[in-house]
Design a protein around this motif. Structure first.
Motif, mmCIF file in Angstrom:
data_model
loop_
_atom_site.group_PDB
_atom_site.id
_atom_site.type_symbol
_atom_site.label_atom_id
_atom_site.label_comp_id
_atom_site.label_asym_id
_atom_site.label_seq_id
_atom_site.Cartn_x
_atom_site.Cartn_y
_atom_site.Cartn_z
ATOM 1 N N GLU A 459 112.928 79.820 69.222
ATOM 2 C CA GLU A 459 112.945 80.210 67.865
ATOM 3 C C GLU A 459 113.781 79.316 66.947
ATOM 4 O OE1 GLU A 459 112.766 82.168 70.083
ATOM 5 O OE2 GLU A 459 110.223 82.804 70.412
ATOM 6 N N SER A 460 114.791 79.384 67.545
ATOM 7 C CA SER A 460 115.711 79.148 67.171
ATOM 8 C C SER A 460 115.851 77.775 66.578
ATOM 9 C CB SER A 460 117.694 79.246 67.368
ATOM 10 O OG SER A 460 117.417 80.870 67.609
ATOM 11 N N CYS A 488 119.178 77.080 53.586
ATOM 12 C CA CYS A 488 119.901 77.975 54.019
ATOM 13 C C CYS A 488 118.532 78.849 54.145
ATOM 14 C CB CYS A 488 120.468 79.098 53.938
ATOM 15 S SG CYS A 488 122.546 78.379 53.719
ATOM 16 N N ILE A 489 117.243 78.933 55.745
ATOM 17 C CA ILE A 489 116.700 79.608 56.333
ATOM 18 C C ILE A 489 116.890 80.712 56.652
ATOM 19 C CG2 ILE A 489 114.171 79.218 57.251
ATOM 20 C CD1 ILE A 489 114.155 76.783 55.725
ATOM 21 N N ARG A 490 116.193 81.598 56.697
ATOM 22 C CA ARG A 490 116.763 82.904 57.697
ATOM 23 C C ARG A 490 115.092 83.006 58.910
ATOM 24 N NH1 ARG A 490 119.374 88.138 56.922
ATOM 25 N NH2 ARG A 490 118.552 89.391 59.096
ATOM 26 N N ALA A 491 115.282 82.493 60.391
ATOM 27 C CA ALA A 491 113.587 82.179 61.095
ATOM 28 C C ALA A 491 113.669 83.873 60.635
ATOM 29 C CB ALA A 491 114.141 81.676 61.869
ATOM 30 N N LYS A 492 112.164 83.723 61.812
ATOM 31 C CA LYS A 492 111.567 85.050 62.259
ATOM 32 C C LYS A 492 112.167 85.635 63.425
ATOM 33 C CE LYS A 492 107.057 82.931 62.566
ATOM 34 N NZ LYS A 492 106.440 82.662 63.302
ATOM 35 N N ASN A 493 113.685 85.140 64.081
ATOM 36 C CA ASN A 493 114.283 85.778 65.163
ATOM 37 C C ASN A 493 115.680 85.663 64.711
ATOM 38 O OD1 ASN A 493 114.930 82.653 65.515
ATOM 39 N ND2 ASN A 493 115.547 83.483 67.313
ATOM 40 N N ASN A 494 115.743 86.357 63.640
ATOM 41 C CA ASN A 494 116.580 86.627 62.741
ATOM 42 C C ASN A 494 117.930 85.030 62.779
ATOM 43 O OD1 ASN A 494 115.878 89.150 61.535
ATOM 44 N ND2 ASN A 494 116.204 90.240 63.106
ATOM 45 N N VAL A 495 117.376 84.380 62.764
ATOM 46 C CA VAL A 495 118.935 83.022 62.927
ATOM 47 C C VAL A 495 118.687 82.424 61.682
ATOM 48 C CG1 VAL A 495 117.086 81.642 63.443
ATOM 49 C CG2 VAL A 495 119.496 81.226 64.484
ATOM 50 N N ALA A 510 122.783 76.308 63.411
ATOM 51 C CA ALA A 510 121.757 77.382 63.276
ATOM 52 C C ALA A 510 122.979 78.353 63.858
ATOM 53 C CB ALA A 510 121.064 77.480 64.927
ATOM 54 N N LEU A 511 122.913 79.772 62.932
ATOM 55 C CA LEU A 511 123.452 80.396 63.203
ATOM 56 C C LEU A 511 123.347 81.762 63.983
ATOM 57 C CD1 LEU A 511 125.742 80.572 60.106
ATOM 58 C CD2 LEU A 511 127.019 78.953 62.436
ATOM 59 N N GLU A 512 123.067 82.407 65.379
ATOM 60 C CA GLU A 512 122.579 83.348 65.350
ATOM 61 C C GLU A 512 123.264 84.484 65.203
ATOM 62 O OE1 GLU A 512 121.274 82.552 69.155
ATOM 63 O OE2 GLU A 512 119.341 81.810 68.828
ATOM 64 N N LYS A 513 122.927 84.823 64.149
ATOM 65 C CA LYS A 513 123.944 85.973 63.251
ATOM 66 C C LYS A 513 122.227 87.055 62.754
ATOM 67 C CE LYS A 513 128.610 84.825 64.177
ATOM 68 N NZ LYS A 513 129.891 83.607 63.719
ATOM 69 N N GLY A 514 122.078 87.669 63.338
ATOM 70 C CA GLY A 514 120.997 88.222 62.355
ATOM 71 C C GLY A 514 121.341 89.174 61.379
ATOM 72 N N SER A 515 123.106 90.026 61.340
ATOM 73 C CA SER A 515 123.301 90.610 60.735
ATOM 74 C C SER A 515 123.892 90.082 59.030
ATOM 75 C CB SER A 515 123.828 91.505 61.314
ATOM 76 O OG SER A 515 125.240 90.890 61.870
#
Lengths: 540, 546
Positions: A459-460, A488-495, A510-515
């Motif tokens: 997804e990312s 800057c977009i926050r995608a569905k899987n919180n990326v 891509a930064l996979e840090k949803g928090s």
């Protein structure tokens, strides 16, 4: 057979000349190249006819830049005007399930790349057609060239995901199969494996085709490299040579213009670097070394031309030896450290220099001899103007000797120093980031190592791919004007997927840090920019 | 024979030690503090004693080689055939072997005597002097001198045999280029024309004096470095040779600079020039480590004549005090003149080493050839690259102007790929001057990439003001303002942004800039500028509205 040919539809690639075949019955004359060559001519013509129609139509509204892409329901048609009125069109199937999700600009860059490489070796298509108006020469060069090029996209994944692979393995184990085995191999090679082309999908969204990846050097080594470059450049006496140095698949130095550097670099990484040479000796080499490879060439070279020739009742006399510069597995390292190939002929036949590879430089329109020297991971390319050698001012073997005498010791030392400081393929990995930085002025890029990119969720990657598509669109709208962009977009899987464009430099991440909040993300990008891009991307 | 080793105290001799040995003859020089006792039939067996503060050091017994003559008679070594010299702090014994026509070299170590090669001789009468650590072998019959530098392993002479010439202490006026040595004396002005070289009455005194009994003068030998360099063709070893000279460091230095300049101007192969540069850089690095190189305060004075030494014409303009002073100082009969030259001497003696710093190399070699070589900038860039490599290998620094020059040259020959490599790899060290040169070269060549290199460098150096001004100049006023906002830079004239935006006819931008500026600069709203542009904005927008 039917099940196999389904692979056919996944890709069509053609090159045609708008100025040719304008009268009825002569339409075939337009076609300069079509892949797959086996496709019947009416289908070939329909693809080209559609493309031509669209080009003509869109030119009414936009004479400068005609059609770039058609998005049909199941296919994307990517257009590229390689030279005035010489168009290349690629048709790819869209399929969300199989992961056939493309970024149009990435595909166009494939077309651009194959064309640039072709021009580098054979000169422009336009010039070839002018030289030989029937187009036979152009076709006889284009067919093997593009076919060889496409073979680099082939995935040799037989054993993994297809029953044919299993069957092949079985066949291999049968000793009595010797002869048949070969036949089957070439058959498979051509019809099955050869069709399994993996074009750059969304998974390669953190790559930029048509750019050069550079090795970062410490100053003292950089000075020594430049000093070596001066030595190489003066290896032909008063005549100035050009040179390019690579370490593994990374550029160390070049004296060529940015465009020429990209082309030669692409070719070197494909065929010449230590990695490219050693991959030839991979587990599948026996397959390629068999008579199959020669058969594929003759097939793909002759079949379509034969069909067209018969239409035009041309004599096949000038079907002389066709040079296939992209042919795989044709380079080996000689005893003196220079790479040798028989692609340009054998050194024993004809004049001694005729067997030496030649390329055209875009910038100066000069024809150059290409010499490649390799020491461990270091590959040195030396370019000398051909006319100087033809005139007898210079002999290639003398230059080789000079390189060995003047430079081999330095090459040894530099290779040793660079190797010592080289941190392996993950050298440019930056913890926590998956990134791509492109400098379009210098035609450079640097990205997270592919091994690290694969850790991203699908997804990312899809989100980033889509974002890049948007940015491409914006860029093409802005045309020459350099535009500042920050997304800057926050995608569905919180990326978090980020794009940053500023004055010729682009950053995708891509930064996979949803928090993380948007502020955290901007900070992270700012830190990255300051640390690794010398603050090129200003973040508020 | 008995040998008395004595100690002189006041006016009395006191017997310290007695050693018994068979001695035919002995030789001693004060310079080496070495006594050699010859014994044996041919007098070729030697015992040596060195007098040191710690006492008498006995050297191991050694034999000298003598070639046999054809008549089978054994030649006998005499005291006159033996010369003791000190070169580079090492003690050598030179032995003349007339049969073989060789001069054998023996080097004295603390505990051993080792033969270190032989030199050919061309005269049956031979004498030896040492000047500035160079061995001068006078071939008296041939009336020439051959100079050897024992520092290098090669036993080849430094230059072709050179004649010995008389030269007054105003020497520069009468000097002839063939001169190899100057022999000077205060009285010589009266009888200079009558002096014959190598008269029978000459006694050679180690290290560098000649006693002329016929004319009743004491000569001092001097080296004419110019003549030596003129008669030597191997530039690299010549530079090494000159870099080892201590007595006339200034002259040697000027000669070195001249040679370096010449080989570049003559467009010698890059490898040769590289070697030459390496010699100079390593010599400098060594002398800095050894502490002999001193930064000269009156550098300007010497610097003002950069071409001195390059051509003989300039010779008389050069402060040639050093040679004069030395002579006066040594001259026994001219004590009165000593004071006259004292001041001068002190100034000149500051230059104790001919080493050339990278900055001087840049100033006197590269900068001075740039104009003449501009058409051959590729060659010059190659040389500069080697220079930078040499400097980087020795971990030295160089005047940043060489980087400015490199950019100029690369841009001149349109080698932008290399220019960008040089910059990104920091071979060209970043600095404000370099950045401005990049901007300038980019502008001249209309090469936006080069200009961007300059801009990037300004940003990396955090030269906010210059970065912002250059961005605005290139039309990136919004980005410039954004950068100014981020880094709180208020020194850039606000009108720059406003005028740029107004010129581009973008009212939205103009309004945005006005807003940002009024936040950024305290009291901006009270300035006339604000009113002017605010008024403009209102006028135009209202006119649009109408």
């Amino acid at each position: 057979m039917a099940s196999m040919s389904s692979g056919d539809e996944s890709l069509r690639l053609c090159a045609f000349d708008l100025r040719r075949g304008q009268t009825e019955g002569q339409e075939l004359d337009k076609i300069l190249f079509f892949y797959p060559a086996e496709l019947d001519l009416s289908t070939q013509l329909s693809v080209i006819g559609l493309s031509e129609g669209l080009i003509t139509f869109t030119r009414l509204f936009s004479p400068e830049a005609a059609c770039e892409v058609i998005e049909a329901e199941r296919h994307s048609h990517v257009f590229y005007e390689a030279e005035p009125d010489i168009w290349m069109v690629m048709v790819v199937e869209k399929n969300k399930e199989t992961g056939a999700i493309w970024r149009i600009d990435a595909l166009r860059r494939v077309l651009k790349e194959v064309h640039s490489l072709f021009v580098m070796f054979h000169g422009s298509i336009r010039a070839l057609i002018e030289k030989e108006p029937t187009g036979g020469l152009t076709r006889s060069l284009l067919y093997p060239f593009i076919t060889d090029y496409l073979s680099t996209f082939q995935k040799w994944s037989l054993s993994e995901d297809c029953c044919w692979g299993k069957m092949l393995k079985l066949l291999c184990r049968m000793p009595s199969f010797g002869f048949v085995q070969n036949r089957i191999f070439c058959y498979l090679h051509d019809f099955f494996v050869g069709k399994k082309l993996q074009l750059p999908t969304f998974r390669e969204t953190l790559r930029e085709r048509g750019t050069v990846q550079m090795l970062t050097l410490a100053r003292d080594i950089a000075v020594e490299v430049q000093s070596l470059v001066q030595v190489l450049d003066s290896c032909a006496g008063s005549l100035r040579c050009h040179s390019m140095i690579l370490f593994q698949d990374l550029l160390v130095s070049t004296t060529l213009s940015a465009d020429d550097t990209v082309d030669l670099f692409t070719f070197a990484v494909m065929r010449l670097t230590s990695k490219a040479l050693s991959s030839d000796a991979s587990s599948w080499s026996y397959l390629r070394k068999g008579p199959g490879s020669s058969e594929i060439s003759s097939r793909s070279t002759l079949a379509p031309i034969g069909s067209i020739d018969s239409l035009h009742s041309r004599n096949g006399n000038d079907m002389h030896h066709v040079i296939r510069p992209l042919q795989n597995d044709k380079w080996t390292k000689g005893k003196d450290g220079f790479l040798i190939t028989d692609i340009w002929g054998l050194e024993t036949g004809g004049s001694p220099d005729s067997a030496i590879p030649t390329i055209w430089l875009q910038q100066t329109q000069e024809r150059m001899y290409l010499l490649a020297y390799q020491h461990n991971s270091l590959t040195l390319l030396l370019l000398m103007p051909t006319n100087a050698i033809v005139n007898g001012d210079l002999s290639v073997s003398a230059v080789k000797q000079q390189v060995i005498e003047d430079a081999s010791l330095r090459i040894l030392k530099i290779e040793e120093k660079i190797s010592r400081g080289w941190g392996g393929e993950n050298t440019y990995h930056i913890k926590g980031y998956r990134y791509l930085v492109v400098d379009s002025d210098m035609e450079l890029s640097r990205a997270s190592p592919s091994g690290k990119v694969t850790t991203l969720a699908k997804e990312s990657l899809l989100a980033l791919n889509q974002l890049r598509e948007e940015v491409d669109l914006e860029k093409s709208r802005a045309k020459r004007q350099e535009k500042d962009m920050e997304i800057c977009i926050r995608a569905k899987n919180n990326v978090w997927v980020i794009a940053r464009v500023t004055r010729g430099k682009e950053l995708y991440m891509a930064l996979e840090k949803g928090s993380d909040t948007l502020l955290d993300t901007t900070d992270a990008v700012g830190r990255f920019s300051n640390r690794y891009c010398s603050g090129a991307f200003l973040m508020d | 024979m008995d040998l008395f080793a004595c100690d002189s105290m006041l006016n009395s001799l006191r017997l310290v030690e007695t050693k018994k040995a068979n001695v035919n003859w002995y030789t001693y020089t004060h310079e080496t503090r070495l006594v050699l006792l010859a014994s044996g039939l041919q007098c070729k067996t030697f015992n040596g004693f060195q007098l040191s503060t710690a006492g008498v050091v006995r050297l191991p017994r050694f034999e000298m080689t003598m070639a046999r003559s054809e008549s089978n008679s054994k030649p006998i070594l005499s005291a006159g055939d033996l010369h003791l010299v000190t070169v580079y702090g090492r003690i050598y014994c030179l032995q003349v072997d007339r049969e073989a026509m060789l001069l054998h070299l023996y080097r004295f170590y603390r505990d051993a005597v080792v033969q270190q090669g032989s030199l050919p001789i061309y005269s049956s009468k031979l004498s030896v002097n040492v000047v500035d650590n160079l061995l001068l072998v006078h071939q008296i019959d041939a009336k020439v001198v051959i100079i050897y530098d024992l520092f290098v392993d090669s036993r080849a002479p430094v230059s072709a045999p050179l004649p010995l010439l008389w030269r007054g202490y105003q020497g520069s006026d009468t000097s002839s280029q063939a001169a190899n040595k100057e022999i000077e004396s205060s009285e010589s002005s009266t009888s200079n024309e009558n002096i014959l070289m190598y008269e029978d009455g000459w006694t050679f005194l180690v290290p560098d004096l000649i006693l002329d009994q016929t004319n009743k003068v004491l000569w001092k030998i001097h080296l004419d470095l110019e003549a030596i360099s003129a008669s030597s063709s191997d530039r690299t070893s010549l530079l090494e040779f000159l870099q080892r000279r201590k007595l006339e460091a200034n002259k040697a230095k000027q000669l070195c600079l001249g040679i370096a300049r010449d080989i570049i101007l003559e467009r010698r192969p890059a490898t040769q020039v590289t070697q030459a540069i390496d010699v100079l850089v390593t010599a400098y690095s060594y002398s800095v480590k050894a502490g002999t190189y001193k930064e000269i305060k009156n550098e300007k004075a010497t610097a003002s004549t950069p071409t001195a030494g390059a051509s003989p014409d300039n010779e008389r303009h050069r402060p040639s005090g050093s040679n004069i002073d030395e002579d006066v100082e040594m001259n026994l009969s001219s004590g009165s003149k000593e004071n006259m030259f004292c001041a001068n001497e002190q100034q000149e003696s500051q230059l104790s080493s001919p080493a050339i710093s990278p900055d001087e190399l840049y100033k006197f070699v590269f900068a001075s050839v740039e104009e003449m070589m501009v058409e051959e900038s590729e060659y010059l860039v190659a040389i500069i690259t080697e220079f930078l490599r040499s400097i980087s290998a020795e971990k030295l620094k160089v005047d940043l102007n060489i980087y400015v020059m490199t950019i100029r040259l690369l841009a001149y020959s349109k080698r932008f790929a290399e220019l960008s490599l040089f910059t990104t790899n920091k071979i060209i060290e970043p600095s404000k001057e370099v950045a401005f040169q990049l901007l300038e070269s980019g502008r001249q060549n209309q090469n936006i990439k080069v200009r961007k290199l300059g801009l990037d460098m300004l940003r990396q150096l955090s030269l906010h003001h210059d970065y912002i001004s250059s961005l605005v100049q290139d039309g990136y006023y919004l980005e410039a303002l954004r950068y100014a906002q981020k880094h709180k830079v208020t020194s850039v004239r606000s009108s720059l942004f406003l005028e740029a935006a107004f010129a581009s006819n973008d009212l939205q931008h103009l309004a945005a800039i006005l807003r940002v500026l009024s936040e950024l600069i305290p009291g901006f709203k009270e300035t006339s500028e604000y009113y002017t542009f605010y008024g403009l904005l209102n006028d135009t927008s209202s006119s649009v509205a109408v």
